[in-house]
Design a protein around this motif. Structure first.
Motif, PDB file in Angstrom:
ATOM      1  N   TRP A 117       0.251   0.871   3.910  1.00 45.24           N
ATOM      2  CA  TRP A 117       1.602   1.256   4.327  1.00 45.24           C
ATOM      3  C   TRP A 117       1.730   2.691   4.848  1.00 45.24           C
ATOM      4  CZ3 TRP A 117       5.575  -1.048   6.169  1.00 45.24           C
ATOM      5  CH2 TRP A 117       6.784  -0.348   6.292  1.00 45.24           C
ATOM      6  N   LYS A 124       1.754  -6.848  -4.762  1.00 45.20           N
ATOM      7  CA  LYS A 124       2.921  -5.955  -4.833  1.00 45.20           C
ATOM      8  C   LYS A 124       4.159  -6.735  -4.420  1.00 45.20           C
ATOM      9  CE  LYS A 124       4.640  -1.802  -2.376  1.00 45.20           C
ATOM     10  NZ  LYS A 124       4.227  -0.711  -1.465  1.00 45.20           N
ATOM     11  N   ASP A 136       8.121  -6.499  -3.676  1.00 46.73           N
ATOM     12  CA  ASP A 136       9.030  -5.435  -3.256  1.00 46.73           C
ATOM     13  C   ASP A 136      10.457  -5.980  -3.114  1.00 46.73           C
ATOM     14  OD1 ASP A 136      10.043  -3.143  -2.157  1.00 46.73           O
ATOM     15  OD2 ASP A 136       8.683  -3.079  -0.443  1.00 46.73           O
ATOM     16  N   MET A 188       2.418   5.921  -3.624  1.00 50.33           N
ATOM     17  CA  MET A 188       1.043   6.063  -3.131  1.00 50.33           C
ATOM     18  C   MET A 188       0.765   7.482  -2.631  1.00 50.33           C
ATOM     19  SD  MET A 188       0.925   2.311  -1.393  1.00 50.33           S
ATOM     20  CE  MET A 188       2.415   2.472  -0.448  1.00 50.33           C
TER      21      MET A 188
HETATM   22  C1  GLA Z   1       9.406  -0.387   0.718  1.00 54.43           C
HETATM   23  C2  GLA Z   1       8.322   0.043  -0.288  1.00 54.43           C
HETATM   24  C3  GLA Z   1       7.161   0.665   0.462  1.00 54.43           C
HETATM   25  C4  GLA Z   1       6.603  -0.348   1.472  1.00 54.43           C
HETATM   26  C5  GLA Z   1       7.704  -0.829   2.403  1.00 54.43           C
HETATM   27  C6  GLA Z   1       7.270  -1.974   3.295  1.00 54.43           C
HETATM   28  O1  GLA Z   1       9.983   0.697   1.366  1.00 54.43           O
HETATM   29  O2  GLA Z   1       8.853   0.963  -1.215  1.00 54.43           O
HETATM   30  O3  GLA Z   1       6.147   1.070  -0.437  1.00 54.43           O
HETATM   31  O4  GLA Z   1       6.027  -1.430   0.785  1.00 54.43           O
HETATM   32  O5  GLA Z   1       8.843  -1.279   1.676  1.00 54.43           O
HETATM   33  O6  GLA Z   1       8.269  -2.390   4.146  1.00 54.43           O
END
Ligand code: GLA
Length: 457
Positions: free
Chosen positions: A76, A196, A198, A312
């Motif tokens: 990302w 993950k 989200d 991250m």
């Molecule tokens: C959110 C998450 C990020 C990433 C994006 C992907 O903002 O917090 O870490 O995974 O979505 O669209």
């Protein structure tokens, strides 16, 4: 893979491996499965033309995985919507070729944009969201998910994937809403080891909108999930259960930006780590406010198998689809890595690995610093001294010693004569060690001596 630095070829040994596991002596990879719960102390060995070394290693089989914080890479922070199988493979290659894998960097995690997108004009992101049986369809940049997982496993690494409990991910790609079980089965069938999840458009579902509603926003977290714990936990409990039902160890990464005090319930939904914050960016303001101001309240909940995730890493070339060298100065980067290791954070490199420079490499391969993050006791550091711009963080380690971080949040270097040993839990005679330089400092008697320190701005 046994993590060992040094010239190749290298041959590996493992004494006392429990039944069900086997070692490939040429690659150092241990594979297999254990049928029974238990702890096994194994003696690992590594040998090359220059010498040999042995180390005790503990293998634990039980109800919990991720007994130390996961370490690896995620797409990302560098690629964002430019994600592709080629970029993922290149990152995996660099983890091995530049030797990071030999320091324990293991997971190669695909974030958003491996699926088709609801509004993108890019032809490689256009296509069906699911097939006629409801199985998720990867986009054209990810033509062979199983093949990609095999490739990464073939390098001795593990691989991770991403989705949302809502109909859409934050970037507007296919989410898992009403296909949770099918998706968990699909990830396991492809061979994924990390997942993950989200929140994203689930915010609208939680607030009562229908999944088919065109006005659903991909990224609006909504309101109910912020205050109502039942609503906040529901989709994670569901997916946590389906992941556990698969015949694979899949690390479950809960991502909902710390809403409704996730650290209090993340473990109860089978979460192995949970984000404690909204997204990080590569500025001192972002990194330092997440690292210093938002983590202490969650610290008591970190333990082997359950980690607070301050987001991250932002070292190396980062930039969410438009990579540039991180805007953090070198000292800010030492602060970032030191603090994340003290916080027992999952360590996910977020940079373009093909542009990896020597400074970033040394920053991420100091074994004595990484060992703080990976300490098996799993106790997250907290701030024990806050005095002007000075912050002192301390944590207890498994061997009874203490890891201590001295930080200066101000704009000028700070001279310090440190003698507040009681605050970091130390008495008697001690030998402090500078882990970044891997050098002992002068021994101290904590009853009368102090440690002279210069802490950069
Ligand atoms: C959110 C998450 C990020 C990433 C994006 C992907 O903002 O917090 O870490 O995974 O979505 O669209």
């Amino acid at each position: 893979t046994i993590a060992a630095t040094g010239d190749r070829p290298m041959s590996f040994s493992a004494q006392n491996l429990p039944e069900g596991l086997k070692l490939d002596p040429a690659t150092g990879r241990i594979t297999g499965a254990l049928a029974m719960k238990g702890e096994h102390i194994v003696m690992l060995g590594a040998k090359n033309s220059l010498g040999s070394v042995e180390k005790k290693f503990r293998i634990v089989c039980g109800d919990q995985i991720a007994l130390t914080p996961p370490m690896g890479w995620n797409s990302w922070n560098c690629f964002a919507q430019e994600n592709s199988a080629d970029n993922v493979k290149a990152a995996a290659d660099v983890l091995v070729k530049r030797g990071l894998a030999n320091h324990g960097w293991t997971y190669v995690n695909i974030d958003d944009f491996w699926q088709n997108n609801r509004e993108s004009q890019d032809p490689t992101l256009q296509g069906p969201f699911r097939d006629t049986d409801g199985f998720v369809v990867p986009n054209a940049r990810f033509p062979d998910m199983k093949g990609l997982a095999d490739y990464v496993h073939g390098l001795g690494l593990k691989i991770g994937l991403y989705s949302s409990p809502g109909p859409w991910t934050c970037g507007g790609c296919t989410g898992s809403f009403q296909h949770e079980q099918q998706d968990a089965q699909t990830y396991a069938k492809w061979g994924f080891d990390y997942f993950k999840y989200d929140w994203c458009s689930y915010g609208s579902i939680a607030d009562g909108k229908a999944a088919t509603d065109k006005s659903i926003s991909s990224s609006d977290a909504g309101e109910k999930g912020k205050r109502d714990v039942e609503v906040a936990t529901y989709p994670y409990r569901l997916m946590g259960k389906f992941l556990r039902e698969q015949k694979r160890d899949i690390v479950f990464s809960v991502c909902q930006y710390g809403m409704s005090e996730v650290w209090k319930w993340g473990a109860s939904v089978n979460g192995n780590c949970w984000r404690t914050t909204y997204d990080i960016t590569d500025t001192w303001e972002s990194m330092s406010s997440i690292g210093f101001d938002q983590q202490d309240q969650a610290a008591p909940f970190a333990k082997p198998g359950n980690w607070n995730d301050p987001d991250m890493l932002v070292v190396g070339h980062v930039g969410w689809g438009n990579p540039h060298p991180t805007r953090l100065t070198p000292d800010e980067q030492y602060t970032h890595i030191s603090l994340w290791c003290l916080l027992s954070a999952p360590l996910l490199i977020g940079c373009d690995m093909t542009k990896f420079d020597d400074f970033t490499l040394s920053l991420l391969t100091n074994d004595e610093v990484l060992a703080i993050d990976q300490d098996p006791l799993g106790k997250q550091a907290t701030c024990v001294i806050k005095d002007g711009d000075l912050r002192v963080y301390a944590r207890e380690l498994e061997d009874g010693s203490r890891a201590v971080g001295f930080f200066n949040r101000g704009g000028k270097p700070m001279e310090l004569s440190f003698k507040d040993f009681a605050k970091i839990g130390l008495t008697g005679k001690q030998t402090p060690r500078d882990l970044w330089r891997q050098k002992n400092l002068a021994a101290v008697d904590t009853a009368m001596d102090s440690i002279p320190l210069t802490i950069p701005a």
